[in-house]
Design a protein around this motif. Structure first.
Motif, mmCIF file in Angstrom:
data_model
loop_
_atom_site.group_PDB
_atom_site.id
_atom_site.type_symbol
_atom_site.label_atom_id
_atom_site.label_comp_id
_atom_site.label_asym_id
_atom_site.label_seq_id
_atom_site.Cartn_x
_atom_site.Cartn_y
_atom_site.Cartn_z
ATOM 1 N N LEU A 1 0.821 -1.205 0.000
ATOM 2 C CA LEU A 1 0.000 0.000 0.000
ATOM 3 C C LEU A 1 0.860 1.262 0.000
ATOM 4 O O LEU A 1 0.405 2.353 -0.360
ATOM 5 C CB LEU A 1 -0.948 0.013 1.208
ATOM 6 N N ILE A 2 2.115 1.105 0.369
ATOM 7 C CA ILE A 2 3.034 2.240 0.394
ATOM 8 C C ILE A 2 3.141 2.903 -0.989
ATOM 9 O O ILE A 2 3.400 4.099 -1.071
ATOM 10 C CB ILE A 2 4.442 1.826 0.911
ATOM 11 N N VAL A 3 2.922 2.136 -2.044
ATOM 12 C CA VAL A 3 3.061 2.702 -3.381
ATOM 13 C C VAL A 3 1.991 3.776 -3.655
ATOM 14 O O VAL A 3 2.335 4.926 -3.902
ATOM 15 C CB VAL A 3 3.123 1.605 -4.469
ATOM 16 N N PRO A 4 0.688 3.424 -3.558
ATOM 17 C CA PRO A 4 -0.305 4.497 -3.722
ATOM 18 C C PRO A 4 -0.230 5.563 -2.620
ATOM 19 O O PRO A 4 -0.411 6.749 -2.878
ATOM 20 C CB PRO A 4 -1.652 3.769 -3.684
ATOM 21 N N LEU A 5 0.066 5.122 -1.395
ATOM 22 C CA LEU A 5 0.148 6.070 -0.287
ATOM 23 C C LEU A 5 1.304 7.056 -0.508
ATOM 24 O O LEU A 5 1.149 8.267 -0.350
ATOM 25 C CB LEU A 5 0.334 5.306 1.034
ATOM 26 N N GLY A 6 2.448 6.513 -0.892
ATOM 27 C CA GLY A 6 3.612 7.347 -1.144
ATOM 28 C C GLY A 6 3.387 8.314 -2.290
ATOM 29 O O GLY A 6 3.881 9.449 -2.268
ATOM 30 N N GLU A 7 2.626 7.857 -3.267
ATOM 31 C CA GLU A 7 2.327 8.724 -4.387
ATOM 32 C C GLU A 7 1.411 9.870 -3.964
ATOM 33 O O GLU A 7 1.566 11.002 -4.394
ATOM 34 C CB GLU A 7 1.660 7.897 -5.485
ATOM 35 N N TRP A 8 0.484 9.537 -3.061
ATOM 36 C CA TRP A 8 -0.387 10.587 -2.528
ATOM 37 C C TRP A 8 0.452 11.619 -1.764
ATOM 38 O O TRP A 8 0.247 12.827 -1.913
ATOM 39 C CB TRP A 8 -1.473 9.983 -1.612
ATOM 40 N N VAL A 9 1.394 11.126 -0.960
ATOM 41 C CA VAL A 9 2.260 12.018 -0.179
ATOM 42 C C VAL A 9 3.019 12.965 -1.111
ATOM 43 O O VAL A 9 3.040 14.182 -0.897
ATOM 44 C CB VAL A 9 3.267 11.219 0.689
ATOM 45 N N LEU A 10 3.614 12.396 -2.152
ATOM 46 C CA LEU A 10 4.378 13.212 -3.099
ATOM 47 C C LEU A 10 3.506 14.294 -3.721
ATOM 48 O O LEU A 10 3.880 15.471 -3.754
ATOM 49 C CB LEU A 10 4.923 12.325 -4.212
ATOM 50 N N ALA A 11 2.326 13.877 -4.196
ATOM 51 C CA ALA A 11 1.437 14.825 -4.861
ATOM 52 C C ALA A 11 0.988 15.914 -3.891
ATOM 53 O O ALA A 11 0.997 17.102 -4.223
ATOM 54 C CB ALA A 11 0.238 14.089 -5.447
ATOM 55 N N GLU A 12 0.621 15.506 -2.674
ATOM 56 C CA GLU A 12 0.118 16.470 -1.695
ATOM 57 C C GLU A 12 1.214 17.461 -1.274
ATOM 58 O O GLU A 12 0.969 18.665 -1.171
ATOM 59 C CB GLU A 12 -0.445 15.730 -0.465
ATOM 60 N N ALA A 13 2.425 16.948 -1.070
ATOM 61 C CA ALA A 13 3.539 17.824 -0.679
ATOM 62 C C ALA A 13 3.845 18.821 -1.800
ATOM 63 O O ALA A 13 4.078 20.006 -1.537
ATOM 64 C CB ALA A 13 4.772 16.991 -0.339
ATOM 65 N N CYS A 14 3.829 18.353 -3.028
ATOM 66 C CA CYS A 14 4.072 19.248 -4.175
ATOM 67 C C CYS A 14 2.969 20.287 -4.290
ATOM 68 O O CYS A 14 3.242 21.471 -4.482
ATOM 69 C CB CYS A 14 4.178 18.454 -5.481
#
Ligand code: C2E
Ligand code: MG
Ligand code: MG
Ligand code: MG
Length: 290
Positions: free
Chosen positions: A86-99
């Motif tokens: 789940l880290i893959v979609p979660l990590g992608e959300w983190v990246l997008a949100e931080a950006c």
């Protein structure tokens, strides 16, 4: 190991292990739903350049607002997310949100600050990581020069040949690369010198007693010397007291991060902090505390 132990014994079916498996499954589905229900959020912690007292960047840190448990810290759920994928979609959300947040602050008129995002080992191993990040940068409009990725030693050392290709690709995009928690994992220096990285982050465990423990002081000094000799900058994490900050300053550590400057705070609180910062010439020193 449950599998091995369990093959010929009844341990595998012991209530304890059974519960752990069930618990894990439950947690996984709960986290999947949490992502859909937008229960995850980011907090932000500033980094300060020691020489100038200027804010040098921001680290985004993940939190989970669980409806019953309250705010859950990442160490309690990231290992499970890593295990289940789940880290893959979660990590992608983190990246997008931080950006997105970094762009929002710029649109509010704040000076551009580099946003550091933690990337887990599994996320780093994704084949198309570069493309995915490129897409996020395009969609959010963040300048790649304002994105920093924090990788652990284990993530990059696991398969150094593959890692170097990924790192080069990210570097070519203009992204800053750092090694997080440096000194706690296993780094081969012969690999490290070939990695196109920019910074090392001294792990908090060495900073904690740095002014009292001779060994920790020696390790911190060695990491600073190592980084500088490789033309990398160094960040000390977990600075909680002025003495620790002084130690790092005197040894020419470039950047500090820690509760002494600020705890990680919500986007809203960080926005307020940035406004005050603008009114004080960008100097963070003396503006904050704890
Ligand atoms: P990290 O990347 O090394 O982040 C620094 C951790 O130290 C953060 O804990 C931060 O809140 C804490 N910290 C900062 N200053 C101080 C201080 O002065 N004293 C003390 N005692 N602690 C300080 P946090 O937020 O609980 O995160 C823990 C770890 O979870 C992070 O360590 C990182 O490895 C991981 N993590 C957090 N967010 C993410 C994420 O979005 N993705 C991934 N893959 N991992 C994340
Ligand atoms: Mg980090
Ligand atoms: Mg760290
Ligand atoms: Mg750490």
């Amino acid at each position: 190991q449950a599998k091995e132990a369990g093959r010929n014994t009844c341990h595998f079916f012991s209530p304890e292990l059974n519960m752990r498996a069930t618990e894990r499954l439950l947690l996984e589905s709960t986290m999947r739903r949490a992502l859909e229900r937008e229960e995850f959020f980011l907090v932000y912690q500033p980094q300060m350049e020691l020489r100038s007292g200027h804010i040098a960047g921001i680290e985004a840190l993940l939190r989970w607002r669980h409806p019953d448990l309250g705010v859950v810290p990442p160490n309690n759920f990231i290992p499970i997310a890593e295990e289940t994928g789940l880290i893959v979609p979660l990590g992608e959300w983190v990246l997008a949100e931080a950006c997105r947040q970094a762009v929002r602050w710029q649109q509010e008129g704040q000076p551009p600050l580099r946003m550091a995002v933690n990337v887990s080992a599994r996320q780093f191993r994704q084949r198309n990581l570069g493309l995915r990040i490129e897409k996020i940068l395009m969609e959010t409009g963040l300048d790649p020069a304002l994105l920093e990725l924090e990788l652990t030693e284990s993530a990059v050392m696991e398969n150094p040949e593959e890692a170097i290709l990924t790192l080069r690709q990210l570097k070519k995009m203009g992204i800053t690369l750092s090694i997080d928690d440096f000194g706690t994992g296993y780094s081969s220096l012969s690999h490290l010198k070939h990695f196109p990285i920019d910074r090392l982050k001294i792990d908090r465990s060495f900073v904690k007693h740095v002014t009292r423990d001779h060994n920790d002081a020696t390790i911190a000094e060695a990491i600073i010397a190592l980084a500088h000799s490789m033309k990398l900058t160094v960040v000390a994490e977990g600075i909680e007291h002025s003495e620790q900050m002084e130690f790092m300053h005197q040894r020419h550590c470039d950047t500090m991060q820690g509760y002494y400057l600020s705890r990680p705070v919500t986007a809203e609180e960080f926005g307020t902090f940035l406004k005050r910062l603008g009114e004080s010439d960008g100097k963070a020193h003396g503006l904050l505390g704890g």
